[in-house]
Write a protein that holds these residues in place. Structure first.
Motif, short mmCIF file in Angstrom:
data_model
loop_
_atom_site.label_atom_id
_atom_site.label_comp_id
_atom_site.label_asym_id
_atom_site.label_seq_id
_atom_site.Cartn_x
_atom_site.Cartn_y
_atom_site.Cartn_z
N ARG A 50 -48.28 -7.33 -37.24
CA ARG A 50 -48.86 -8.18 -36.21
C ARG A 50 -48.04 -8.14 -34.91
O ARG A 50 -46.88 -7.78 -34.90
N HIS A 51 -48.70 -8.56 -33.82
CA HIS A 51 -48.03 -8.65 -32.52
C HIS A 51 -47.20 -9.92 -32.48
O HIS A 51 -47.71 -11.01 -32.74
N PHE A 52 -45.93 -9.82 -32.12
CA PHE A 52 -45.02 -10.97 -32.09
C PHE A 52 -44.41 -11.06 -30.70
O PHE A 52 -43.68 -10.17 -30.28
N THR A 53 -44.73 -12.13 -29.97
CA THR A 53 -44.28 -12.25 -28.59
C THR A 53 -43.03 -13.11 -28.42
O THR A 53 -42.51 -13.21 -27.31
N GLU A 54 -42.54 -13.67 -29.50
CA GLU A 54 -41.41 -14.58 -29.39
C GLU A 54 -40.06 -13.86 -29.34
O GLU A 54 -39.07 -14.43 -28.88
N ALA A 55 -40.01 -12.60 -29.78
CA ALA A 55 -38.74 -11.88 -29.75
C ALA A 55 -38.97 -10.39 -29.76
O ALA A 55 -39.85 -9.89 -30.46
N SER A 56 -38.18 -9.70 -28.96
CA SER A 56 -38.14 -8.23 -29.00
C SER A 56 -36.78 -7.79 -28.52
O SER A 56 -36.01 -8.58 -27.98
N SER A 57 -36.47 -6.52 -28.74
CA SER A 57 -35.16 -5.99 -28.36
C SER A 57 -35.27 -5.06 -27.17
O SER A 57 -36.25 -4.32 -27.04
N VAL A 58 -34.25 -5.08 -26.32
CA VAL A 58 -34.14 -4.19 -25.17
C VAL A 58 -32.75 -3.57 -25.20
O VAL A 58 -31.75 -4.27 -25.43
N LEU A 59 -32.67 -2.26 -24.98
CA LEU A 59 -31.38 -1.59 -24.86
C LEU A 59 -31.11 -1.28 -23.40
O LEU A 59 -32.01 -0.88 -22.66
N LEU A 60 -29.85 -1.47 -22.98
CA LEU A 60 -29.42 -1.18 -21.62
C LEU A 60 -28.16 -0.32 -21.67
O LEU A 60 -27.19 -0.67 -22.36
N PHE A 61 -28.18 0.79 -20.93
CA PHE A 61 -27.02 1.67 -20.85
C PHE A 61 -26.77 2.03 -19.40
O PHE A 61 -27.70 2.22 -18.61
N GLY A 62 -25.48 2.19 -19.04
CA GLY A 62 -25.12 2.61 -17.69
C GLY A 62 -25.39 1.54 -16.66
O GLY A 62 -25.62 0.37 -16.97
N GLY A 63 -25.35 1.93 -15.38
CA GLY A 63 -25.71 1.02 -14.31
C GLY A 63 -24.90 -0.26 -14.24
O GLY A 63 -25.41 -1.30 -13.83
N GLY A 64 -23.64 -0.21 -14.66
CA GLY A 64 -22.80 -1.40 -14.59
C GLY A 64 -22.92 -2.34 -15.77
O GLY A 64 -22.29 -3.41 -15.80
N ILE A 65 -23.73 -1.97 -16.78
CA ILE A 65 -23.94 -2.81 -17.96
C ILE A 65 -22.71 -2.75 -18.88
O ILE A 65 -22.04 -1.71 -18.98
N LYS A 66 -22.43 -3.85 -19.55
CA LYS A 66 -21.32 -3.89 -20.50
C LYS A 66 -21.50 -2.84 -21.59
O LYS A 66 -22.61 -2.50 -21.98
N LYS A 67 -20.39 -2.36 -22.10
CA LYS A 67 -20.42 -1.37 -23.16
C LYS A 67 -20.06 -2.02 -24.49
O LYS A 67 -19.18 -2.87 -24.58
N GLY A 68 -20.78 -1.61 -25.55
CA GLY A 68 -20.50 -2.10 -26.89
C GLY A 68 -20.75 -3.57 -27.06
O GLY A 68 -19.98 -4.26 -27.74
N SER A 69 -21.84 -4.06 -26.48
CA SER A 69 -22.08 -5.50 -26.45
C SER A 69 -23.43 -5.86 -27.05
O SER A 69 -24.36 -5.05 -27.08
N VAL A 70 -23.53 -7.09 -27.54
CA VAL A 70 -24.78 -7.67 -28.03
C VAL A 70 -25.03 -8.95 -27.27
O VAL A 70 -24.11 -9.77 -27.10
N TYR A 71 -26.25 -9.11 -26.78
CA TYR A 71 -26.59 -10.33 -26.04
C TYR A 71 -27.79 -10.99 -26.71
O TYR A 71 -28.79 -10.35 -26.99
N GLY A 72 -27.66 -12.30 -26.94
CA GLY A 72 -28.75 -13.06 -27.53
C GLY A 72 -28.80 -12.94 -29.04
O GLY A 72 -28.11 -12.11 -29.65
N GLU A 73 -29.65 -13.79 -29.63
CA GLU A 73 -29.70 -13.85 -31.09
C GLU A 73 -31.07 -14.36 -31.52
O GLU A 73 -31.69 -15.18 -30.84
N THR A 74 -31.53 -13.85 -32.66
CA THR A 74 -32.76 -14.36 -33.27
C THR A 74 -32.43 -14.90 -34.66
O THR A 74 -31.40 -14.56 -35.25
N ALA A 75 -33.32 -15.73 -35.17
CA ALA A 75 -33.10 -16.35 -36.48
C ALA A 75 -33.08 -15.29 -37.58
O ALA A 75 -33.80 -14.29 -37.50
N ASP A 76 -32.26 -15.53 -38.61
CA ASP A 76 -32.14 -14.58 -39.71
C ASP A 76 -33.32 -14.63 -40.66
O ASP A 76 -33.58 -13.68 -41.40
N GLU A 77 -34.02 -15.77 -40.69
CA GLU A 77 -35.17 -15.92 -41.56
C GLU A 77 -36.40 -16.25 -40.72
O GLU A 77 -36.29 -16.79 -39.61
N ARG A 78 -37.56 -15.95 -41.25
CA ARG A 78 -38.82 -16.20 -40.55
C ARG A 78 -39.00 -17.70 -40.28
O ARG A 78 -38.71 -18.51 -41.15
N PRO A 79 -39.50 -18.04 -39.07
CA PRO A 79 -39.85 -17.11 -37.99
C PRO A 79 -38.60 -16.62 -37.26
O PRO A 79 -37.75 -17.42 -36.86
#
Length: 464
Positions: free
Chosen positions: A383-412
């Motif tokens: 199904r289509h889920f609009t509450e969470a998705s992932s984006v990757l960012l590389f280069g352009g002054g972005i931090k290296k080796g980092s994770v930003y934000g968090e989603t719940a471990d269990e549904r939803p």
């Protein structure tokens, strides 16, 4: 491949439809990047099957659909504590070069259509709109201009614009909107044949081609009735034609020829059209193109549109992207271009087996997922889920080796920490290029902003 005649016809129509720009406004900021490569996972990439894995449940007949969060094991990466989904082993090795944003929250647009959400993500404005809204790449082309006068500022790779039911809607965001045809994308549906788009027709001698161009140029300038629209719109169209002719006559056109790439390197990228598109994107950024989008392509019920056979399709798609995306990052790094090139990997929304839309505001489901799985085709993120998705960012002054934000471990598995909206994601991308979130173009006597109503705010924590 769009023919030159088709391209000219579409450019003419866009120019005729566009309102007149009165002025531009804004002051550029210090830039961390000169170019952007948008790697578009068209169709809705399942976040829990890629860059935000949850606990795995093995397939077996009789397992409740609600018990399944991920269908792959997670694997370690080059960043301590960061795990991503099995099947992305090469990507795992380059995660120390960038940041994964796990808390991207897209728009709540009601009944879900891919074209609506892709329009929203690419333009920053939810459809419908009273005016033709520019693609992000067109904004960047207009504000910053080309890095070289003989190459396009914006190239769009891999999306066939004739895809059936949602074709017109997809075309609606793949334009420069009211900015004028000179800032429209240079569309390359098939990267393996990109070079044919930058060569004069074989039956034309160079002299004959030059004379035809000069004749057309003279007619456009001397006969206002030849092209509908205002003087400004005709001027914009003429500049777009002149830009195209300049590219055809330039040595820079060689950047479009993948046959010039060493065979061994070509094969690393060659997982299909998307992989070839990543290689073409690298060559174009090297040649000075400002904004390149490479799409896995949206076709209903194929690729990332995993309404059934979600597990096997995700496996196939990870094989499609793993080698070329990781190699693109390594190649740009080796050439000293990664620091000044922002790579963005994103999708119009995420996936979940139970929820259509978002928790608390579900919408009509489009494909029936059984409560209990009986076949392998039921196993995956459907199904289509609009509450969470992932984006990757590389280069352009972005931090290296980092994770930003968090989603719940269990549904939803919704965003529980540091949400990033489309407006804020766009503001972050623009900030990397030195473009303020409230940059505006004035037309029809009102300002139109690069982020919706100038409300986007860059996520400063993403930058080093």
């Amino acid at each position: 491949m769009m023919t030159r005649r088709e391209w000219l016809a579409s450019a003419t129509a866009a120019a005729a439809a566009a309102p007149v720009l009165a002025q531009s406004g804004g002051k550029l900021l210090p830039a961390k990047a000169d170019s952007v490569i948008l790697l578009w996972m068209a169709g809705g990439m399942a976040q829990t099957e890629t860059f935000d894995p949850k606990r795995k449940t093995e397939f077996a007949p009789g397992v409740p659909s609600s018990a399944v969060l991920s269908t792959f094991d997670s694997i370690p990466t080059s960043v301590d504590g960061l795990r991503i989904s099995q099947g992305l082993e090469r990507m795992a090795k380059v995660m120390d070069r960038g940041t994964v944003v796990r808390s991207h929250r897209v728009g709540d647009l009601g009944f879900i259509l891919h074209s609506k959400h892709q329009y929203h993500w690419h333009t920053g404005y939810a459809p419908p709109q009273p005016v033709p809204v520019p693609h992000m790449g067109s904004w960047i082309a207009k504000i910053l201009g080309p890095k070289r006068p003989d190459v396009p500022a914006f190239v769009n790779i891999g999306q066939n614009l004739e895809i059936g039911a949602e074709s017109d809607a997809v075309k609606a965001y793949t334009t420069s909107g009211f900015l004028g045809s000179e800032f429209a994308p240079f569309n390359i549906p098939d990267p393996s044949d990109a070079v044919s788009a930058v060569r004069p027709p074989k039956e034309f001698s160079e002299l004959r081609f030059k004379r035809r161009f000069e004749t057309y140029q003279h007619l456009m300038k001397s006969n206002p009735l030849m092209v509908a629209g205002t003087d400004a719109q005709r001027a914009s169209l003429l500049r777009s034609v002149e830009n195209a002719h300049r590219l055809l006559m330039s040595p820079a056109a060689k950047a479009f020829d993948l046959d010039l790439e060493p065979k061994a390197k070509y094969e690393v990228y060659n997982t299909g059209r998307f992989g070839q598109g990543c290689l073409l994107a690298r060559r174009l950024v090297e040649a000075g193109v400002r904004f390149v989008e490479v799409s896995t392509e949206y076709i209903p019920f194929r690729y990332w549109d995993t309404h059934e056979n979600g597990h096997t399709r995700a496996q196939d798609m990870k094989e499609t992207i793993d080698r070329p995306v990781s190699q693109l990052i390594l190649d740009l790094e080796e050439r000293g271009l990664l620091d000044r090139t922002l790579i963005v990997l994103a999708s119009e929304f995420g996936r979940d087996m139970v929820t259509e839309g978002k928790p608390g505001n579900t919408v009509k489901e489009q494909v029936k997922q059984p409560e209990v799985m009986t076949e392998l085709k039921h196993y995956g993120m459907h199904r289509h889920f609009t509450e969470a998705s992932s984006v990757l960012l590389f280069g352009g002054g972005i931090k290296k080796g980092s994770v930003y934000g968090e989603t719940a471990d269990e549904r939803p598995c919704k965003v529980v920490k540091d949400p990033v909206t489309i407006e804020d994601m766009h503001a972050t991308i623009y900030k990397a290029l030195g473009i303020p979130h409230d940059w505006a173009e004035v037309f029809e006597r009102r300002p139109f902003y690069v982020t919706k109503d100038a409300k986007g705010h860059a996520v400063d924590a993403l930058f080093a």
